[in-house]
Each structure stands twice: as C-alpha cells, then as structure tokens.
Design an enzyme around this catalytic site. Structure first.
Site, PDB file in Angstrom:
ATOM      1  N   GLU A  12       0.837  -1.129   0.026  1.00 19.62           N
ATOM      2  CA  GLU A  12      -0.001  -0.035   0.115  1.00 19.62           C
ATOM      3  C   GLU A  12       0.910   1.309   0.032  1.00 19.62           C
ATOM      4  O   GLU A  12       0.696   2.115   1.022  1.00 19.62           O
ATOM      5  CB  GLU A  12      -0.755   0.097   1.243  1.00 19.62           C
ATOM      6  CG  GLU A  12      -1.946  -1.246   1.331  1.00 19.62           C
ATOM      7  CD  GLU A  12      -2.482  -1.095   2.678  1.00 19.62           C
ATOM      8  OE1 GLU A  12      -2.404  -0.151   3.807  1.00 19.62           O
ATOM      9  OE2 GLU A  12      -3.473  -1.992   2.820  1.00 19.62           O
ATOM     10  N   PRO A  13       1.616   1.445  -1.019  1.00 22.70           N
ATOM     11  CA  PRO A  13       2.622   2.562  -1.008  1.00 22.70           C
ATOM     12  C   PRO A  13       1.740   3.787  -1.429  1.00 22.70           C
ATOM     13  O   PRO A  13       0.838   3.668  -2.201  1.00 22.70           O
ATOM     14  CB  PRO A  13       3.846   2.367  -2.056  1.00 22.70           C
ATOM     15  CG  PRO A  13       2.791   1.496  -3.002  1.00 22.70           C
ATOM     16  CD  PRO A  13       1.824   0.638  -2.214  1.00 22.70           C
ATOM     17  N   GLY A  14       2.127   4.805  -0.719  1.00 20.11           N
ATOM     18  CA  GLY A  14       1.380   6.284  -1.036  1.00 20.11           C
ATOM     19  C   GLY A  14       2.310   7.439  -1.033  1.00 20.11           C
ATOM     20  O   GLY A  14       2.473   7.510  -2.527  1.00 20.11           O
ATOM     21  N   ARG A  15       2.963   7.718  -0.266  1.00 24.46           N
ATOM     22  CA  ARG A  15       3.975   8.936  -0.160  1.00 24.46           C
ATOM     23  C   ARG A  15       5.146   8.609  -1.298  1.00 24.46           C
ATOM     24  O   ARG A  15       5.422   9.368  -2.104  1.00 24.46           O
ATOM     25  CB  ARG A  15       4.565   9.315   0.938  1.00 24.46           C
ATOM     26  CG  ARG A  15       5.347  10.532   1.073  1.00 24.46           C
ATOM     27  CD  ARG A  15       6.467  10.410   2.400  1.00 24.46           C
ATOM     28  NE  ARG A  15       5.617  10.134   3.582  1.00 24.46           N
ATOM     29  CZ  ARG A  15       5.215  10.935   4.471  1.00 24.46           C
ATOM     30  NH1 ARG A  15       5.295  12.373   4.190  1.00 24.46           N
ATOM     31  NH2 ARG A  15       4.064  10.496   5.297  1.00 24.46           N
TER      32      ARG A  15
ATOM     33  N   ARG B 288       1.722  20.388   6.180  1.00 24.10           N
ATOM     34  CA  ARG B 288       2.787  19.566   6.930  1.00 24.10           C
ATOM     35  C   ARG B 288       3.655  20.479   7.710  1.00 24.10           C
ATOM     36  O   ARG B 288       4.021  19.782   8.740  1.00 24.10           O
ATOM     37  CB  ARG B 288       3.606  18.579   5.659  1.00 24.10           C
ATOM     38  CG  ARG B 288       2.488  17.767   4.691  1.00 24.10           C
ATOM     39  CD  ARG B 288       3.471  16.720   3.957  1.00 24.10           C
ATOM     40  NE  ARG B 288       3.839  15.657   5.054  1.00 24.10           N
ATOM     41  CZ  ARG B 288       5.325  15.917   5.274  1.00 24.10           C
ATOM     42  NH1 ARG B 288       5.923  16.533   4.506  1.00 24.10           N
ATOM     43  NH2 ARG B 288       5.387  14.645   5.969  1.00 24.10           N
TER      44      ARG B 288
ATOM     45  N   TYR C 158       3.453  19.066  11.304  1.00 19.11           N
ATOM     46  CA  TYR C 158       4.685  18.073  11.848  1.00 19.11           C
ATOM     47  C   TYR C 158       5.813  18.674  11.865  1.00 19.11           C
ATOM     48  O   TYR C 158       6.884  18.097  12.288  1.00 19.11           O
ATOM     49  CB  TYR C 158       4.606  16.936  10.668  1.00 19.11           C
ATOM     50  CG  TYR C 158       3.251  16.421  10.154  1.00 19.11           C
ATOM     51  CD1 TYR C 158       2.519  15.435  11.138  1.00 19.11           C
ATOM     52  CD2 TYR C 158       2.881  16.515   8.905  1.00 19.11           C
ATOM     53  CE1 TYR C 158       1.521  14.887  10.752  1.00 19.11           C
ATOM     54  CE2 TYR C 158       1.796  16.119   8.348  1.00 19.11           C
ATOM     55  CZ  TYR C 158       1.073  15.186   9.413  1.00 19.11           C
ATOM     56  OH  TYR C 158      -0.159  14.849   8.670  1.00 19.11           O
TER      57      TYR C 158
ATOM     58  N   CYS D 208      -3.490  34.102   9.744  1.00 21.71           N
ATOM     59  CA  CYS D 208      -3.353  34.660  10.909  1.00 21.71           C
ATOM     60  C   CYS D 208      -2.848  33.977  11.928  1.00 21.71           C
ATOM     61  O   CYS D 208      -3.705  33.842  12.975  1.00 21.71           O
ATOM     62  CB  CYS D 208      -4.498  35.553  11.103  1.00 21.71           C
ATOM     63  SG  CYS D 208      -4.960  36.532   9.924  1.00 21.71           S
ATOM     64  N   GLU D 209      -1.990  33.038  11.929  1.00 21.80           N
ATOM     65  CA  GLU D 209      -1.225  32.275  13.132  1.00 21.80           C
ATOM     66  C   GLU D 209       0.167  32.273  12.735  1.00 21.80           C
ATOM     67  O   GLU D 209       0.635  31.971  11.511  1.00 21.80           O
ATOM     68  CB  GLU D 209      -2.023  31.412  13.634  1.00 21.80           C
ATOM     69  CG  GLU D 209      -2.409  30.240  12.486  1.00 21.80           C
ATOM     70  CD  GLU D 209      -3.025  29.009  13.026  1.00 21.80           C
ATOM     71  OE1 GLU D 209      -2.450  28.352  13.806  1.00 21.80           O
ATOM     72  OE2 GLU D 209      -4.357  28.796  13.012  1.00 21.80           O
TER      73      GLU D 209
ATOM     74  N   TYR E 284       0.170  14.121   0.478  1.00 24.06           N
ATOM     75  CA  TYR E 284      -0.181  14.954   1.851  1.00 24.06           C
ATOM     76  C   TYR E 284      -0.014  16.358   1.327  1.00 24.06           C
ATOM     77  O   TYR E 284       0.123  17.051   2.503  1.00 24.06           O
ATOM     78  CB  TYR E 284       0.567  14.370   2.989  1.00 24.06           C
ATOM     79  CG  TYR E 284       0.226  12.819   3.152  1.00 24.06           C
ATOM     80  CD1 TYR E 284      -0.882  12.119   3.200  1.00 24.06           C
ATOM     81  CD2 TYR E 284       1.708  11.917   2.776  1.00 24.06           C
ATOM     82  CE1 TYR E 284      -0.963  10.838   3.443  1.00 24.06           C
ATOM     83  CE2 TYR E 284       1.452  10.583   2.804  1.00 24.06           C
ATOM     84  CZ  TYR E 284       0.141   9.922   3.144  1.00 24.06           C
ATOM     85  OH  TYR E 284       0.008   8.474   3.016  1.00 24.06           O
TER      86      TYR E 284
HETATM   87  N1  LLP Z   1      -1.761   2.182   4.406  1.00 23.57           N
HETATM   88  C1  LLP Z   1      -2.325   2.545   5.533  1.00 23.57           C
HETATM   89  C2  LLP Z   1      -2.928   1.661   6.346  1.00 23.57           C
HETATM   90  C3  LLP Z   1      -2.005   3.889   5.868  1.00 23.57           C
HETATM   91  O1  LLP Z   1      -2.622   4.533   7.058  1.00 23.57           O
HETATM   92  C4  LLP Z   1      -1.121   4.836   5.245  1.00 23.57           C
HETATM   93  C5  LLP Z   1      -0.949   6.124   5.590  1.00 23.57           C
HETATM   94  C6  LLP Z   1      -0.698   4.253   3.953  1.00 23.57           C
HETATM   95  C7  LLP Z   1      -0.895   2.900   3.754  1.00 23.57           C
HETATM   96  C8  LLP Z   1       0.188   4.737   3.114  1.00 23.57           C
HETATM   97  O2  LLP Z   1       1.335   5.177   3.711  1.00 23.57           O
HETATM   98  P1  LLP Z   1       2.517   5.889   2.876  1.00 23.57           P
HETATM   99  O3  LLP Z   1       3.368   5.114   1.899  1.00 23.57           O
HETATM  100  O4  LLP Z   1       1.859   7.112   2.415  1.00 23.57           O
HETATM  101  O5  LLP Z   1       3.559   6.311   4.027  1.00 23.57           O
HETATM  102  N2  LLP Z   1      -0.232  13.184   6.519  1.00 23.57           N
HETATM  103  C9  LLP Z   1       0.922  12.448   6.986  1.00 23.57           C
HETATM  104  C10 LLP Z   1       1.015  11.008   6.486  1.00 23.57           C
HETATM  105  C11 LLP Z   1      -0.104  10.207   7.006  1.00 23.57           C
HETATM  106  C12 LLP Z   1      -0.095   8.859   6.540  1.00 23.57           C
HETATM  107  C13 LLP Z   1      -1.180   8.079   7.037  1.00 23.57           C
HETATM  108  N3  LLP Z   1      -1.521   6.678   6.496  1.00 23.57           N
HETATM  109  C14 LLP Z   1       1.835  13.413   6.327  1.00 23.57           C
HETATM  110  O6  LLP Z   1       2.028  14.355   5.617  1.00 23.57           O
HETATM  111  O7  LLP Z   1       3.339  13.043   6.761  1.00 23.57           O
END
Ligand code: LLP
Length: 441
Positions: free
Chosen positions: A283-286, A322, A326, A354-355, A383
């Site tokens: 499940e890659p996202g970032r 972000r 973070y 305004c912060e 993100y």
């Molecule tokens: N699978 C599940 C169940 C997740 O909760 C997530 C991310 C992913 C896959 C994807 O993860 P990745 O490959 O993108 O790391 N908003 C935060 C990141 C929150 C991630 C939430 N879950 C940021 O901007 O760093």
C-alpha cells in the site's frame, strides 16, 4: 536500483535560468493558472511506480496505491493505467478509485473506523478485501454481509508493537496507538472470524507508520507477522494473504537524504514473509507521489523585521499543512535562477494566514527575492492538496499535471462562488439586509 523519491530537486529542470517541470516552464503555468498551484509530473509518477513494481516483481503481490496521499483523478488514473489497485480509507476514496478506473477487485478498504454505510457500499461494489481493526468491526461486517447473502473477504490488521522510528503523529504500529488489533488478541479474533457467517478470513495486514527511513522496523514487523502466520496455521486458521501496508519514506531535505531503497525493502519482504506462500498486498502512498509534485507560489512581499527577514508568499498552511502540523521540511527554490554572484541569506518563508504556525521555513538560506517572484516548495506531491482546507476563507488551490511539453489543469482553483455559496441562512433569519436584533447593544 533507483531509490524512490531520493532527490527532491530532481523534479526541477532548469533551462535558460528558468525552472521547468519536464518541458513546461513553471512561470508559464503560474501565468496561465495562477498561484498557489500544485504541479505534478506524470512521467515522474510513472517512473516511481515502475521502480516499485519492478522491485516487488515475482512476489505474487498487488500494488494498492494509497489514495490518501494524493487523490487527484488524473494521478489515480495514471496509476490505474499502470495496473495499480487502491488502498482506500473512506467511501469517498473508494468512489474516487472506481471513478479513476481501478477495478473493485483490486481495492482494499483500510481504516480504523468504517461506518456501516461504508461497509455496505464496499461490499456491494465487490472490493478485494476489508482490513479490519477490531472485533466490533468484524461482528458488524459479518452482520451486514450475512444480511446481503454474502461473505466479506477480510484481513485482520495486526498491531505488531514495533517502533517505526518516524514522527510520532504518523507512527501507527506501537502498542497504545489506535491502529490494529493487539498482537496477543489476534488468534482469538481470527478464530471468531472463522465461525462468523458473513466473513471469509483471508489473511493478515500491518501498517506501522509513514515516512520510514530505515528498513529495520519493517524487518521487525514483518518477522512478527510471519510468526503470527505460522502460529495461526498451527491452530488450523488459514492465512492466504499478507498486506504489508505502506510507509516508505522519501527525501525531503536537499542534501542528506535518508530514504529506503526499494530493492532493500523488497529484500526484507522476501527474507521475512517470502517463503510463506502468501499473496501479498503493498500500500505505498507517499513514495509513489511525494517527489513527483511541487507547490508553486508567488511572493507577495518581503518584510524586514529587526530580528528577521520574512518572505511572505501567497500559499499558506491551508494549502500545505505539513510544516505547521509536523514541523516538516520542504526544500524551497526560486523559479528564476538567481543572478550570478547573488548571496544567499537566511529568511523565514511564511504564508498570509493569521497564526504563527503558518510558516513554511525558518531561517532558510535563499537567494534574494522580491515581490512577484515565483518560488517552489518541493516534495509536495503527497499529503499536500489532500490535506488542504479553506481556513481563512481561502479557496482551494489549483492542481496541474505536466507531461512532456504539455500541461493541463486537473483541478481548477476553487471559485469564490463555490467557496461562499454553500452556507445557508435558516428560514427564520431574514434574507436581505441584516435586521438588527432587538435589545442588542
Ligand atoms: N496504508 C495505511 C493503512 C495507511 O494508514 C497509510 C498512511 C498508508 C498505507 C500509506 O502510507 P505512505 O506510504 O504514504 O507512508 N499526513 C501525513 C502522513 C499520514 C499517513 C497516514 N497513513 C504526512 O503528511 O506525513
């Protein structure tokens, strides 16, 4: 093997002193679409996806892109064309995945709290599997599925109690985090799943956190998952599939860039769970989108305080949360190359909100900039827009996709009409000019 997202600056292509994404000058996009504006490179998306796919090739795996990282239709569609499935955590994300052409049979529904409506709709669509995070969810899904005369395919998300060594707000696999089923509780819940009429237990899932910069936490988590798989099998509970989650980090800083090489990640997967005969889900996202996108912004003005110089830009924390949320670092560069011999000096790059948390960078070295100059914030493909809000009544930014020497607006800037037109007055409050409330001071 290339390291996914290893260089934030690689997205910029400088020609004749002007930053381009692929063959398109960012100044041209700013002139035609306005700022702030997200810009994504389709070629970079394709390249990062292929890197990952190649690394896990031959592992009997499905890549389910985590829509939450960037849900723009054109982005999701790009991955759909490459054969990706999707990891979704809400009905909205599921609808987006389907809209982009991802087959339901390649969609995994994750998330710590699925509503009955979400379960019902996902079941009716025929998704690949639900990743369940509690016995309550298991009972509810069984009830819903049985009532519909179906069996829902399920993986149990395990909390392996492993420290992902990432930012505390995005660490998800430690005991005490809200995610997953505590390791020791899994066998009993799995046994229960085997007896429920609406459930087909398929396997296990983990996701220990996001922006991981070392493979060691993966090794620990996947090894625990393998142990659990053997234990369950020993108790007569079949485990056919393992969903390994996402989390691979990307480089954000310009110089030192600790990230995970995808081939190292794949090696850890092979070592830990490779001989179990399980189907795998990733499940890659970032790592798929992070360094394929940037945020283009224009300088509103420069303010010289006694202690600091502030570069005030037209993007703000509502567009990119972000840094405020973070303390995240995003590289910042001018679109127009600085004049030869110009000297960098430390500035704070801030938005107009305004912060004080509306600050993209503190004491960052930048060449001299003046009002109307364009800047880019790098590594904003993941993100970024998806976390945007309209705080301070600011319209949502535009999104643009580039491919070669062409570009298209893949989401127009929100209009003021759309921004303001949603609110309603109750019918017992007068329309027209405000009426004075009797007795008000
Ligand atoms: N699978 C599940 C169940 C997740 O909760 C997530 C991310 C992913 C896959 C994807 O993860 P990745 O490959 O993108 O790391 N908003 C935060 C990141 C929150 C991630 C939430 N879950 C940021 O901007 O760093």
């Amino acid at each position: 093997m290339a390291t996914v997202g290893s260089n934030p600056l690689a997205l910029l292509n400088v020609r004749d002193g002007q930053a381009h994404v692929e063959g398109v000058a960012l100044a041209r996009i700013a002139a035609e679409v306005g700022t702030p504006c997200y810009v994504y490179s389709r070629s970079a998306l394709i390249a990062t996806y292929r890197d990952f796919a190649q690394a896990v090739d031959g592992m009997n795996g499905t890549i389910c892109y985590a829509i939450k990282a960037n849900g723009n239709l054109a982005v999701v569609r790009t991955f759909a064309e490459l054969g990706a499935g999707a990891d979704v955590v809400s009905l909205g994300e599921m609808k987006r995945a389907l809209q982009a052409g991802i087959a339901a049979g390649r969609i995994v529904f994750s998330g710590v709290g699925k509503t009955e409506e979400e379960m019902r709709e996902a079941l009716a669509s025929g998704i690949l599997q639900f990743n369940l995070e509690s016995s309550g969810e298991l009972e509810a899904l069984s009830r819903i599925a049985a009532a519909a005369g179906k069996r829902a395919t399920v993986a149990l998300r395990v909390n392996p109690d492993v420290d992902a060594r990432t930012h505390e707000k995005i660490s998800t696999g430690k005991k005490g985090d809200k995610f997953g089923i505590d390791f020791a509780q899994v066998p009993a819940i799995a046994a229960r799943a085997m007896r429920l009429p609406g459930i087909a237990l398929e396997g296990l899932a983990v996701h220990i956190g996001s922006q991981l910069t070392s493979t060691e936490p993966y090794r620990a988590a996947f090894a625990r998952l393998a142990d659990l798989t053997r234990k369950l099998r020993g108790e007569g509970i079949p485990v056919h599939s393992l969903d390994l989650g996402g989390g691979i980090g990307i480089a954000y800083a310009e110089d030192k860039a600790p990230t995970i090489d995808v081939s190292d990640y794949a090696a850890v997967v092979a070592e830990t769970v490779g001989n179990l005969g399980c189907r795998l889900v990733f499940e890659p996202g970032r790592s798929m989108v992070g360094n394929a996108g940037l945020l283009l912004t224009r300088v509103i003005g420069v303010k010289d305080g006694e202690a600091r110089r502030f570069v005030i830009v037209d993007a703000a924390m509502n567009d990119l949360a972000r840094p405020a949320m973070y303390g995240a670092h995003h590289a910042i560069r001018p679109v127009q190359a600085p004049a030869p011999g110009s000297v960098e000096s430390p500035v704070d790059v801030v938005g107009p909100i305004c912060e004080s948390s509306d600050r993209f960078a503190a004491q960052r070295s930048l060449p001299p900039v003046v009002a109307d100059d364009l800047l880019v914030l790098l590594s904003c493909g993941a993100y970024g827009f998806v976390m945007a809000s309209t705080y301070n009544m600011r319209p949502l930014a535009a999104e643009v996709m580039v491919e070669g020497d062409r570009f298209a607006t893949v989401r127009p800037r929100q209009s003021y009409e759309a921004l303001l037109g949603q609110d309603r007055l109750p019918d017992w409050m007068a329309a027209g000019r405000p009426r004075e409330i009797r007795g008000a001071a």
